[in-house]
Design a protein around this motif. Structure first.
Motif, PDB file in Angstrom:
ATOM      1  N   ALA A 203      45.148   0.126 -30.139  1.00  0.00           N
ATOM      2  CA  ALA A 203      43.902   0.856 -30.389  1.00  0.00           C
ATOM      3  C   ALA A 203      42.696   0.195 -29.723  1.00  0.00           C
ATOM      4  CB  ALA A 203      43.662   0.961 -31.900  1.00  0.00           C
ATOM      5  N   CYS A 204      42.930  -0.880 -29.006  1.00  0.00           N
ATOM      6  CA  CYS A 204      41.828  -1.624 -28.382  1.00  0.00           C
ATOM      7  C   CYS A 204      41.101  -0.764 -27.344  1.00  0.00           C
ATOM      8  CB  CYS A 204      42.358  -2.891 -27.713  1.00  0.00           C
ATOM      9  SG  CYS A 204      41.088  -3.891 -26.898  1.00  0.00           S
ATOM     10  N   THR A 205      39.778  -0.787 -27.391  1.00  0.00           N
ATOM     11  CA  THR A 205      38.956  -0.083 -26.398  1.00  0.00           C
ATOM     12  C   THR A 205      37.893  -1.019 -25.809  1.00  0.00           C
ATOM     13  OG1 THR A 205      37.470   0.718 -28.148  1.00  0.00           O
ATOM     14  CG2 THR A 205      39.289   2.173 -27.484  1.00  0.00           C
ATOM     15  N   ALA A 206      38.165  -2.319 -25.857  1.00  0.00           N
ATOM     16  CA  ALA A 206      37.176  -3.301 -25.414  1.00  0.00           C
ATOM     17  C   ALA A 206      36.740  -3.068 -23.970  1.00  0.00           C
ATOM     18  CB  ALA A 206      37.741  -4.712 -25.566  1.00  0.00           C
ATOM     19  N   CYS A 207      37.689  -2.752 -23.101  1.00  0.00           N
ATOM     20  CA  CYS A 207      37.336  -2.562 -21.688  1.00  0.00           C
ATOM     21  C   CYS A 207      36.442  -1.343 -21.497  1.00  0.00           C
ATOM     22  CB  CYS A 207      38.591  -2.461 -20.831  1.00  0.00           C
ATOM     23  SG  CYS A 207      39.727  -1.130 -21.276  1.00  0.00           S
ATOM     24  N   LEU A 208      36.721  -0.274 -22.248  1.00  0.00           N
ATOM     25  CA  LEU A 208      35.909   0.931 -22.124  1.00  0.00           C
ATOM     26  C   LEU A 208      34.475   0.661 -22.560  1.00  0.00           C
ATOM     27  CD1 LEU A 208      38.898   2.023 -22.149  1.00  0.00           C
ATOM     28  CD2 LEU A 208      37.980   4.078 -23.223  1.00  0.00           C
ATOM     29  N   MET A 209      34.324  -0.109 -23.634  1.00  0.00           N
ATOM     30  CA  MET A 209      32.998  -0.402 -24.159  1.00  0.00           C
ATOM     31  C   MET A 209      32.231  -1.385 -23.268  1.00  0.00           C
ATOM     32  SD  MET A 209      33.011   1.544 -26.735  1.00  0.00           S
ATOM     33  CE  MET A 209      31.497   1.024 -27.525  1.00  0.00           C
ATOM     34  N   ALA A 210      32.977  -2.244 -22.545  1.00  0.00           N
ATOM     35  CA  ALA A 210      32.322  -3.304 -21.771  1.00  0.00           C
ATOM     36  C   ALA A 210      31.826  -2.843 -20.411  1.00  0.00           C
ATOM     37  CB  ALA A 210      33.288  -4.470 -21.581  1.00  0.00           C
ATOM     38  N   CYS A 211      32.345  -1.745 -19.896  1.00  0.00           N
ATOM     39  CA  CYS A 211      31.978  -1.321 -18.536  1.00  0.00           C
ATOM     40  C   CYS A 211      30.464  -1.097 -18.435  1.00  0.00           C
ATOM     41  CB  CYS A 211      32.721  -0.038 -18.163  1.00  0.00           C
ATOM     42  SG  CYS A 211      32.341   0.520 -16.480  1.00  0.00           S
ATOM     43  N   PRO A 212      29.785  -1.843 -17.572  1.00  0.00           N
ATOM     44  CA  PRO A 212      28.313  -1.774 -17.518  1.00  0.00           C
ATOM     45  C   PRO A 212      27.766  -0.401 -17.162  1.00  0.00           C
ATOM     46  CG  PRO A 212      29.139  -3.684 -16.308  1.00  0.00           C
ATOM     47  CD  PRO A 212      30.317  -2.825 -16.615  1.00  0.00           C
ATOM     48  N   THR A 213      28.506   0.359 -16.370  1.00  0.00           N
ATOM     49  CA  THR A 213      27.999   1.638 -15.864  1.00  0.00           C
ATOM     50  C   THR A 213      28.694   2.849 -16.473  1.00  0.00           C
ATOM     51  OG1 THR A 213      29.547   1.457 -14.018  1.00  0.00           O
ATOM     52  CG2 THR A 213      27.310   0.656 -13.645  1.00  0.00           C
ATOM     53  N   GLY A 214      29.595   2.619 -17.432  1.00  0.00           N
ATOM     54  CA  GLY A 214      30.314   3.741 -18.033  1.00  0.00           C
ATOM     55  C   GLY A 214      31.295   4.393 -17.085  1.00  0.00           C
ATOM     56  N   ALA A 215      31.844   3.609 -16.143  1.00  0.00           N
ATOM     57  CA  ALA A 215      32.789   4.159 -15.178  1.00  0.00           C
ATOM     58  C   ALA A 215      34.130   4.505 -15.820  1.00  0.00           C
ATOM     59  CB  ALA A 215      33.010   3.172 -14.030  1.00  0.00           C
ATOM     60  N   LEU A 216      34.454   3.821 -16.905  1.00  0.00           N
ATOM     61  CA  LEU A 216      35.689   4.143 -17.628  1.00  0.00           C
ATOM     62  C   LEU A 216      35.351   5.280 -18.589  1.00  0.00           C
ATOM     63  CD1 LEU A 216      36.951   0.498 -18.184  1.00  0.00           C
ATOM     64  CD2 LEU A 216      38.060   2.249 -16.770  1.00  0.00           C
ATOM     65  N   VAL A 217      35.578   6.487 -18.123  1.00  0.00           N
ATOM     66  CA  VAL A 217      35.153   7.670 -18.872  1.00  0.00           C
ATOM     67  C   VAL A 217      36.124   8.009 -20.003  1.00  0.00           C
ATOM     68  CG1 VAL A 217      33.881   8.611 -16.927  1.00  0.00           C
ATOM     69  CG2 VAL A 217      36.300   9.182 -17.195  1.00  0.00           C
ATOM     70  N   GLY A 218      37.204   7.300 -20.086  1.00  0.00           N
ATOM     71  CA  GLY A 218      38.191   7.473 -21.140  1.00  0.00           C
ATOM     72  C   GLY A 218      39.341   6.537 -20.866  1.00  0.00           C
ATOM     73  N   PRO A 219      40.247   6.383 -21.816  1.00  0.00           N
ATOM     74  CA  PRO A 219      41.411   5.525 -21.577  1.00  0.00           C
ATOM     75  C   PRO A 219      42.170   5.964 -20.329  1.00  0.00           C
ATOM     76  CG  PRO A 219      41.282   6.150 -23.896  1.00  0.00           C
ATOM     77  CD  PRO A 219      40.271   6.994 -23.166  1.00  0.00           C
TER      78      PRO A 219
END
Length: 369
Positions: A203-219
């Motif tokens: 359930a970890c979403t740390a990488c999604l939350m950490a992206c400075p520019t919101g490039a990770l738009v979803g898992p």
């Protein structure tokens, strides 16, 4: 009689002798990866990387990319420098808090991995050919790839047991995190595939939350057009103005999604000196990097992946970082030094550089509002 399983065992040993960290074998049927690839392209997430759309489904069809391919030997090469301490992630986060420090992605501080990995994969392929029975060696065909052609590297890595696809879209390994490069050898010999790896992101979403520019738009969904690595390396034109303040002092690539990943506490150090951090590419001041002449830029980045972006884009990237530094409210002496450095390029021949310098000089106003 040719024992394919025993052959793969030998390949693993030869790979270790060459400094490779892990070897796997995948088949060539990647049809179930095609819908995701098409959806990603149709969304325009590849940005200006037109070659991705141009190659289309060939990326998911190894036997079309290299006719005759039956198996794909996958390889992993760790790149975390040997001298980094156990607190390396905290050290990297600290760099991002020093606005006048130039931050280059960890993988790019040493020798160009394309050259390092390709040379070793070439030697491995030649060793494989030498070890085949004479009747097989004569007809042995192979092709080596290191992020240099339309290959679904992470998909092949996952299928061959190198790692699973993390939510940040990079390959992850329970015993090695994600601080490694991937490479492949397409061969026309049938080899037993290795066991695929299941996902352990939970359930970890740390990488999604950490992206400075919101490039990770979803898992598992990266919009490259917002990714700092794409913007500072692949993107040739002006960096979108709304994204510039979000880049901080990152001038080549971005490691945030990897730094925050819990699995990278297990990242392995590389035994190869090729990836030792070069002086000038680790811990340098932005002003110093901005004042490099083109000749000095070429000299300091010789043999590194950074050289491929050229001096013009280098100045573009550093100008943005200098503007962001001004916006933090620097000490007067530092602000003067940054301003003078920027003004020295205000009449640069390149419109791209001039525009980013102009924007950077305006950022001092942000610190007073």
């Amino acid at each position: 009689m040719f024992d394919a399983a025993q052959f793969v065992t030998h390949v693993r040993q030869w790979a270790r002798d060459l400094g490779l960290s892990q070897i796997g074998v995948a088949g060539v049927d990647l049809r179930d990866a095609e819908p995701g690839l098409l959806a990603w392209l149709e969304a325009g997430f590849h940005g200006e990387m037109d070659y991705m759309a141009r190659h289309g489904l060939k990326r998911a069809r190894p036997a079309e990319l290299v006719p005759g391919t039956i198996s794909v030997v996958t390889a992993r090469m760790d790149y975390l420098p040997a001298r980094r301490t156990d607190d390396w992630r905290a050290e990297e986060w600290a760099r991002l808090e020093r606005p006048l420090e130039a931050v280059v992605s960890l993988y790019a501080r040493g020798r160009d991995y394309h050259k390092v990995l390709r040379q070793r994969l070439q030697k491995l392929a030649e060793r494989m050919q030498q070890a085949l029975p004479a009747q097989d060696a004569d007809g042995f065909a192979y092709r080596v790839f290191t992020d240099s052609a339309p290959v679904l590297e992470v998909e092949l890595a996952q299928r061959s047991g190198i790692g699973w696809r993390g939510k940040h879209t990079l390959a992850l390994d329970r015993d090695g995190g994600s601080m490694f490069f991937l490479g492949e050898i397409f061969v026309n010999v049938a080899l037993p595939t290795t066991v695929a790896v299941s996902s352990h992101c939970g359930a970890c979403t740390a990488c999604l939350m950490a992206c400075p520019t919101g490039a990770l738009v979803g898992p598992y969904r990266l919009d490259a057009r917002r990714c700092i690595s794409y913007l500072t390396i692949e993107h040739a034109g002006p960096i979108p103005v709304p994204l510039r303040p979000l880049m901080g002092n990152r001038i080549y690539g971005c490691d945030d999604c990897q730094l925050v990943c819990p699995w990278n506490k297990f990242a392995r150090r590389t035994p190869l000196p090729d990836f030792d951090e070069r002086s000038g590419l680790s811990g340098s001041r932005l002003v110093e990097c901005f004042l490099w002449s083109e000749t000095e830029f070429l000299q300091r980045t010789e043999g590194t992946p950074i050289r491929r972006i050229g001096h013009e884009r280098w100045l573009r990237n550093v100008a943005v970082a200098l503007g962001n530094a001004l916006a933090t409210g620097l000490a007067p002496a530092d602000a003067v030094q940054v301003t003078q450095a920027l003004q020295s390029r205000a009449e640069h021949p390149s419109p791209l550089v001039r525009e980013h310098v102009s924007w950077a000089l305006q950022q001092a106003l942000r610190s007073s509002t």
